[in-house]
Motif scaffolding. Structure first.
Motif, PDB file in Angstrom:
ATOM      1  N   ARG A  96      -4.184  -0.492   2.993  1.00 32.55           N
ATOM      2  CA  ARG A  96      -4.723  -0.028   1.708  1.00 32.55           C
ATOM      3  C   ARG A  96      -3.591   0.517   0.817  1.00 32.55           C
ATOM      4  N   ALA A  97      -2.646   1.229   1.451  1.00 36.35           N
ATOM      5  CA  ALA A  97      -1.544   1.805   0.674  1.00 36.35           C
ATOM      6  C   ALA A  97      -0.609   0.722   0.131  1.00 36.35           C
ATOM      7  N   LEU A  98      -0.528  -0.397   0.834  1.00 30.58           N
ATOM      8  CA  LEU A  98       0.427  -1.440   0.446  1.00 30.58           C
ATOM      9  C   LEU A  98      -0.152  -2.479  -0.507  1.00 30.58           C
ATOM     10  N   ILE A  99      -1.458  -2.524  -0.600  1.00 30.82           N
ATOM     11  CA  ILE A  99      -2.106  -3.659  -1.261  1.00 30.82           C
ATOM     12  C   ILE A  99      -1.702  -3.830  -2.725  1.00 30.82           C
ATOM     13  N   ASN A 100      -1.379  -2.703  -3.395  1.00 29.71           N
ATOM     14  CA  ASN A 100      -1.039  -2.815  -4.824  1.00 29.71           C
ATOM     15  C   ASN A 100       0.476  -2.825  -5.077  1.00 29.71           C
TER      16      ASN A 100
END
Lengths: 414, 224
Positions: free
Chosen positions: B149-153
């Motif tokens: 989730r932290a990396l998705i953007n």
């Protein structure tokens, strides 16, 4: 995937997968919507149902001759054409004549027996209603005076001038004690008597007493025969003195019918039986006010319950709100998501309320009025919209609180 | 220009100084650990770097922009666009599946894309658990969802607060391996921890004590 799709995916997941807390809110909304939908259904159906109940108390409109033109069965039938057939509970035309039984002056009322039965359902007949020719219904008081009972034979005499004069005097004396209806009838009768001031004397006509009539009113002093028997007895047919109508309608609707009848038939003077129509209106107004009040209170309680539940939901989900904010959710996003959940809940609760509300209204109608109720399609959007609005209002404060969550505080590691 | 430059910041709560005149720099692509015991100011530092709090004094320059004076609304936007957060307690939305949890981050950032979210989960070895709810995942799996989730953007900085604090050794190693991979790919990592084993795998360790930067240790044996 569009943002809207994800939005609905999130709010439906919140409702479906967090069912325990949301079920309480849904139940509150569904109960509120059930009461709303049920009571509104009853609210709109009560006039019809109560109207039908009030019709048990007899006619609520009289048709009397206006003095302009003939007042006969054709005139009455013409006037009845104005009334919606579904609303017409019963119509009884009446012709009154003075007759003698055992040399006693008696008022004979000729009518259509089926019409009288429908228009005056409170009449109690010990025995049978006249069904064949030469059958007569005798009022209870008169039967006691005459000493007759069911199955007795009586001879009814019409047309002696001297006796007719005596009858007029007696009848007028009686009329003073009666209400406007009977007074009008008497006045009319007096005019007709003058018109038919014939001295020809007829032989009596034999009748069999089919039943004794109990009404608790002046009808117990009359005899009731069919219009055709009256025509044979008097040698004249067609003329009527009055017609009693029992119409299932509100006072305003009755007034509208009366105005229409007056406008279309100059020979007819319609009058409302105010003691019936006014008490009906009073009862209905109070009942509808009660229904309105109960509905308002239930909606208020629903709102409080939903607001309390949503408060608890927001408190329970503070970490989630903090997380969403930490991920970049704006206050408006948080408001939209919680309001979305609330409104979806309101919509689903409203739909359930429509279903259960109709069942509730049907059960009330069957138990109280002993008749079924029709589903009103308008109830569906009204209930759903009101449920959504109530839920939306209930969610305002809890959702406002949700935006106050500080992510740094609620997401603290330790 | 450093990706993150903190200049003499202090955070004061009444008479308590949670941070006291701290300055530090983090370069783009660097892996930095912030270490210290409880009450040393780690969480305050994390909140300020993560745009969830503002310093009472001093400046915080993120990608050249001073975020210390920004409004809360602007801080939310900066956080959404530039920071990827990893929490000790994972903080997954409990009624959303693993893939939906990743998509939530996309939802607030730009546009949800399930395929991309699935790829992010595959990257942390959870493709087959994508449709599971957090309650159906182990602690290590939940932390990996949190990392995805932290990396998705594609954030400028991945900020991890005690990322292995709730994990067993095996899962701790998995998470550290993921961090190594992220570092190799050029991601800037700031890991707040009190665990020396987690700190020593970073390129540089900053030690906080009583709200002050006590020392800075450069890992000479750092290996990707």
């Amino acid at each position: 995937m569009k943002k809207q799709k994800m939005f609905f995916r999130m709010i439906t997941a919140a409702l479906i997968r967090q069912h325990s807390r949301m079920l309480v809110a849904l139940l509150a909304i569904a109960v509120g919507a059930t009461i709303l939908s049920g009571l509104v259904t009853i609210y709109y159906d009560v006039p019809r149902q109560m109207g039908a109940q009030f019709r048990n108390y007899g006619a609520n409109m009289l048709l009397l001759p206006s003095g302009e033109g003939e007042f006969n069965e054709a005139t009455v039938n013409n006037a009845l054409g104005v009334v919606n057939k579904e609303n017409l509970v019963g119509a009884a035309p009446y012709r009154y004549e003075s007759v003698f039984i055992n040399e006693q002056p008696v008022i004979a009322a000729a009518t259509n027996m089926d019409g009288a039965k429908a228009a005056s359902p409170y009449w109690l007949v010990n025995g049978n209603w006249p069904a064949a020719e030469n059958e007569v219904l005798v009022g209870k008081s008169l039967a006691a005076v005459l000493g007759v009972k069911e199955g007795s034979s009586i001879n009814v005499v019409y047309g002696e001038e001297s006796r007719a004069a005596k009858t007029e005097a007696d009848a007028e004396k009686t009329a003073e004690k009666k209400d406007i209806k009977e007074k009008d009838i008497k006045e009319n009768k007096a005019e007709k008597s003058n018109e038919t001031d014939v001295s020809e004397e007829k032989e009596g006509m034999p009748f069999t007493v089919s039943g004794i009539l109990e009404t608790g009113g002046s009808e117990e002093d009359y005899i009731f025969i069919s219009l055709s028997d009256m025509a044979v007895l008097t040698g004249k047919g067609g003329r009527l003195d009055a017609a009693e109508l029992s119409i299932s309608a509100s006072q305003d609707e009755l007034k509208a019918y009366a105005d229409k009848i007056s406008a279309q038939n100059s020979a007819v003077s319609p009058r409302l039986v105010k003691r019936v129509t006014q008490s009906e209106t009073t009862v209905l107004t109070k009942l509808q006010a009660l229904v309105f009040l109960v509905t308002a209170v239930v909606l208020l309680l629903t709102m409080i319950c939903v607001a309390t539940t949503m408060m608890a939901v927001v408190a329970e989900r503070r970490k989630e709100i903090g997380l969403r904010k930490a991920l970049g959710a704006s206050d408006s996003s948080i408001i939209a998501e919680f309001m979305g959940e609330g409104l979806l809940l309101g919509g689903v609760g409203g739909l359930l309320g429509v279903i259960f509300g109709f069942a509730f209204a049907q059960a009330v109608s069957m138990n109280v009025f002993n008749s079924s109720i029709n589903f009103r399609p308008l109830i569906l959007p009204v209930t759903v919209i009101v449920s959504v609005l109530v839920t939306g209002l209930a969610c305002l404060l809890p959702v406002r609180n949700a935006t106050d969550v500080d992510p740094a505080l609620v997401l603290k590691g330790e | 220009m450093s990706l993150l430059e903190i200049k003499n910041i202090s955070k004061i709560y009444g008479e308590l100084k949670a941070l006291d005149d701290v300055s530090l720099k983090v370069e783009k692509g660097e892996w930095v650990a912030i270490m210290g015991p409880s009450g040393s100011g780690k969480s305050t530092m994390m909140n300020i770097i993560g745009c969830m709090d503002k310093p009472s004094l001093g400046q915080v320059l993120l990608d050249g922009v001073d975020i210390s004076k920004e409004s809360n609304k602007n801080l939310t936007n900066i956080r959404r666009d530039k920071i990827g957060l990893i929490f000790q307690q994972f903080h997954l939305v409990n009624y959303l599946t693993a893939v939906e949890n990743v998509m939530v981050s996309q939802y607030y950032h730009s546009m949800p894309d399930e395929k991309e979210a699935m790829e992010a989960l595959a990257r942390v070895g959870l493709a087959e658990r994508a449709k599971h709810l957090p309650s159906q995942l182990s602690g290590g799996e939940q932390q990996r969802v949190c990392i995805a989730r932290a990396l998705i953007n594609y954030p400028e900085i991945v900020l991890a607060d005690e990322p292995t604090g709730n994990l067993d050794e095996a899962n701790e190693n998995i998470v550290i391996d993921i961090f190594r991979q992220l570092h190799r790919e050029g991601t800037t990592l700031i890991v707040v921890t009190h665990d020396p084993e987690v700190a020593e795998v970073a390129q540089r360790t900053l030690v906080l004590e009583h709200g002050r930067l006590a020392k800075e240790i450069v890992n000479e044996n750092f290996k990707d």
